[in-house]
Design an enzyme around this catalytic site. Structure first.
Site, PDB file in Angstrom:
ATOM      1  N   ASP A  56       0.851  -1.191   0.000  1.00  0.00           N
ATOM      2  CA  ASP A  56       0.000   0.000   0.000  1.00  0.00           C
ATOM      3  C   ASP A  56       0.891   1.246   0.000  1.00  0.00           C
ATOM      4  O   ASP A  56       1.885   1.318   0.716  1.00  0.00           O
ATOM      5  CB  ASP A  56      -0.923   0.004   1.226  1.00  0.00           C
ATOM      6  CG  ASP A  56      -2.072   0.992   1.069  1.00  0.00           C
ATOM      7  OD1 ASP A  56      -3.221   0.548   0.906  1.00  0.00           O
ATOM      8  OD2 ASP A  56      -1.816   2.222   1.101  1.00  0.00           O
ATOM      9  N   ILE A  57       0.504   2.242  -0.802  1.00  0.00           N
ATOM     10  CA  ILE A  57       1.308   3.457  -0.942  1.00  0.00           C
ATOM     11  C   ILE A  57       1.302   4.290   0.346  1.00  0.00           C
ATOM     12  O   ILE A  57       2.214   5.087   0.592  1.00  0.00           O
ATOM     13  CB  ILE A  57       0.787   4.284  -2.147  1.00  0.00           C
ATOM     14  CG1 ILE A  57       1.864   5.207  -2.706  1.00  0.00           C
ATOM     15  CG2 ILE A  57      -0.477   5.048  -1.808  1.00  0.00           C
ATOM     16  CD1 ILE A  57       1.500   5.813  -4.056  1.00  0.00           C
TER      17      ILE A  57
ATOM     18  N   ASN B 241     -13.284  -2.954   1.977  1.00  0.00           N
ATOM     19  CA  ASN B 241     -14.262  -1.891   2.184  1.00  0.00           C
ATOM     20  C   ASN B 241     -15.232  -1.838   1.011  1.00  0.00           C
ATOM     21  O   ASN B 241     -14.810  -1.945  -0.142  1.00  0.00           O
ATOM     22  CB  ASN B 241     -13.542  -0.547   2.328  1.00  0.00           C
ATOM     23  CG  ASN B 241     -12.645  -0.500   3.544  1.00  0.00           C
ATOM     24  OD1 ASN B 241     -13.031  -0.964   4.612  1.00  0.00           O
ATOM     25  ND2 ASN B 241     -11.447   0.028   3.389  1.00  0.00           N
TER      26      ASN B 241
ATOM     27  N   GLY C 193     -15.549   3.616   3.600  1.00  0.00           N
ATOM     28  CA  GLY C 193     -14.375   4.372   3.174  1.00  0.00           C
ATOM     29  C   GLY C 193     -13.709   3.843   1.918  1.00  0.00           C
ATOM     30  O   GLY C 193     -12.521   4.095   1.688  1.00  0.00           O
ATOM     31  N   GLN C 194     -14.466   3.113   1.090  1.00  0.00           N
ATOM     32  CA  GLN C 194     -13.855   2.622  -0.153  1.00  0.00           C
ATOM     33  C   GLN C 194     -13.476   3.802  -1.039  1.00  0.00           C
ATOM     34  O   GLN C 194     -14.294   4.693  -1.289  1.00  0.00           O
ATOM     35  CB  GLN C 194     -14.814   1.688  -0.901  1.00  0.00           C
ATOM     36  CG  GLN C 194     -14.154   1.059  -2.134  1.00  0.00           C
ATOM     37  CD  GLN C 194     -15.049   0.050  -2.861  1.00  0.00           C
ATOM     38  OE1 GLN C 194     -16.219  -0.126  -2.516  1.00  0.00           O
ATOM     39  NE2 GLN C 194     -14.474  -0.599  -3.871  1.00  0.00           N
ATOM     40  N   SER C 195     -12.220   3.822  -1.489  1.00  0.00           N
ATOM     41  CA  SER C 195     -11.767   4.934  -2.332  1.00  0.00           C
ATOM     42  C   SER C 195     -11.352   4.481  -3.726  1.00  0.00           C
ATOM     43  O   SER C 195     -11.322   5.274  -4.654  1.00  0.00           O
ATOM     44  CB  SER C 195     -10.608   5.677  -1.659  1.00  0.00           C
ATOM     45  OG  SER C 195      -9.520   4.804  -1.449  1.00  0.00           O
TER      46      SER C 195
ATOM     47  N   HIS D  45     -10.403  -4.988  -3.630  1.00  0.00           N
ATOM     48  CA  HIS D  45      -9.075  -5.289  -3.087  1.00  0.00           C
ATOM     49  C   HIS D  45      -9.237  -5.589  -1.607  1.00  0.00           C
ATOM     50  O   HIS D  45     -10.182  -5.133  -0.963  1.00  0.00           O
ATOM     51  CB  HIS D  45      -8.116  -4.108  -3.289  1.00  0.00           C
ATOM     52  CG  HIS D  45      -8.647  -2.819  -2.763  1.00  0.00           C
ATOM     53  ND1 HIS D  45      -9.566  -2.057  -3.464  1.00  0.00           N
ATOM     54  CD2 HIS D  45      -8.432  -2.146  -1.607  1.00  0.00           C
ATOM     55  CE1 HIS D  45      -9.876  -0.994  -2.763  1.00  0.00           C
ATOM     56  NE2 HIS D  45      -9.213  -1.021  -1.616  1.00  0.00           N
TER      57      HIS D  45
ATOM     58  N   HIS E 225      -7.212  -5.526   2.047  1.00  0.00           N
ATOM     59  CA  HIS E 225      -6.074  -5.041   2.817  1.00  0.00           C
ATOM     60  C   HIS E 225      -5.593  -6.173   3.716  1.00  0.00           C
ATOM     61  O   HIS E 225      -6.403  -6.788   4.426  1.00  0.00           O
ATOM     62  CB  HIS E 225      -6.490  -3.871   3.714  1.00  0.00           C
ATOM     63  CG  HIS E 225      -7.022  -2.679   2.975  1.00  0.00           C
ATOM     64  ND1 HIS E 225      -6.285  -1.536   2.768  1.00  0.00           N
ATOM     65  CD2 HIS E 225      -8.227  -2.451   2.385  1.00  0.00           C
ATOM     66  CE1 HIS E 225      -7.017  -0.649   2.100  1.00  0.00           C
ATOM     67  NE2 HIS E 225      -8.201  -1.184   1.860  1.00  0.00           N
TER      68      HIS E 225
HETATM   69  P1  5GP Z   1      -9.809   1.634   0.031  1.00  0.00           P
HETATM   70  O1  5GP Z   1      -9.851   2.972   0.710  1.00  0.00           O
HETATM   71  O2  5GP Z   1     -10.484   1.698  -1.325  1.00  0.00           O
HETATM   72  O3  5GP Z   1     -10.269   0.487   0.848  1.00  0.00           O
HETATM   73  O4  5GP Z   1      -8.264   1.332  -0.209  1.00  0.00           O
HETATM   74  C1  5GP Z   1      -7.510   1.925  -1.197  1.00  0.00           C
HETATM   75  C2  5GP Z   1      -6.078   1.776  -0.789  1.00  0.00           C
HETATM   76  O5  5GP Z   1      -5.265   1.982  -1.931  1.00  0.00           O
HETATM   77  C3  5GP Z   1      -5.620   2.805   0.259  1.00  0.00           C
HETATM   78  O6  5GP Z   1      -5.107   2.126   1.402  1.00  0.00           O
HETATM   79  C4  5GP Z   1      -4.549   3.618  -0.474  1.00  0.00           C
HETATM   80  O7  5GP Z   1      -3.477   3.985   0.366  1.00  0.00           O
HETATM   81  C5  5GP Z   1      -4.110   2.686  -1.579  1.00  0.00           C
HETATM   82  N1  5GP Z   1      -3.652   3.334  -2.788  1.00  0.00           N
HETATM   83  C6  5GP Z   1      -4.251   4.396  -3.420  1.00  0.00           C
HETATM   84  N2  5GP Z   1      -3.569   4.716  -4.532  1.00  0.00           N
HETATM   85  C7  5GP Z   1      -2.520   3.843  -4.605  1.00  0.00           C
HETATM   86  C8  5GP Z   1      -1.446   3.681  -5.540  1.00  0.00           C
HETATM   87  O8  5GP Z   1      -1.312   4.389  -6.533  1.00  0.00           O
HETATM   88  N3  5GP Z   1      -0.558   2.690  -5.278  1.00  0.00           N
HETATM   89  C9  5GP Z   1      -0.673   1.867  -4.185  1.00  0.00           C
HETATM   90  N4  5GP Z   1       0.264   0.927  -4.037  1.00  0.00           N
HETATM   91  N5  5GP Z   1      -1.663   1.991  -3.291  1.00  0.00           N
HETATM   92  C10 5GP Z   1      -2.575   2.975  -3.495  1.00  0.00           C
END
Ligand code: 5GP
Ligand code: ZN
Length: 113
Positions: A29-30, A86, A92-94, A99, A101
């Site tokens: 994760d970034i 999520n 909080g899905q972004s 995916h 975690h």
């Molecule tokens: P969500 O919020 O959808 O459950 O998780 C998205 C995850 O993707 C977040 O933890 C965020 O840090 C990670 N993320 C967002 N953009 C990137 C990216 O460009 N590269 C990587 N490796 N992770 C990312």
């Protein structure tokens, strides 16, 4: 193609890939929330859990087994870890490509915030 994770899978955006096979990628994760924070991303574009089909059952089972294996390989089997996905706004899905975690390496609160 506008999906961030489809671009990572296609190699158009760089990522630190720690495992891949014909079904999925595991990347760092970034913005890690813990010492261990990997994302397990199916190669198939599925927006979130609500779009899973019966034909995806094996994929998701495989993903959980791979995730647990990666946690064990890194020494987090005894201390423990969490696998979480999520779905939509309140969770909080972004990124709208499903995916999971894989988080560990510190005490995680329950219930989550
Ligand atoms: P969500 O919020 O959808 O459950 O998780 C998205 C995850 O993707 C977040 O933890 C965020 O840090 C990670 N993320 C967002 N953009 C990137 C990216 O460009 N590269 C990587 N490796 N992770 C990312
Ligand atoms: Zn996608």
């Amino acid at each position: 193609m506008s999906c961030l994770f489809c671009k990572i899978i296609a190699g158009e955006i760089p990522a630190k890939t720690v495992f891949q096979d014909q079904y999925l990628l595991a990347i760092e994760d970034i913005n890690p929330a813990a010492p261990l924070h990997l994302l397990l991303i199916p190669r198939k574009h599925i927006a979130h859990t609500l779009d899973l089909l019966p034909e995806d059952d094996l994929l998701i089972g495989h993903l959980f087994r791979v995730a647990a294996g990666l946690a064990k390989e890194r020494g987090y089997d005894e201390s423990g870890f969490r696998i979480v996905t999520n779905t939509n706004a309140d969770a909080g899905q972004s990124v709208f490509h499903i995916h999971f975690h894989l988080i560990g390496g510190r005490h995680l609160l329950w219930p989550p915030g």
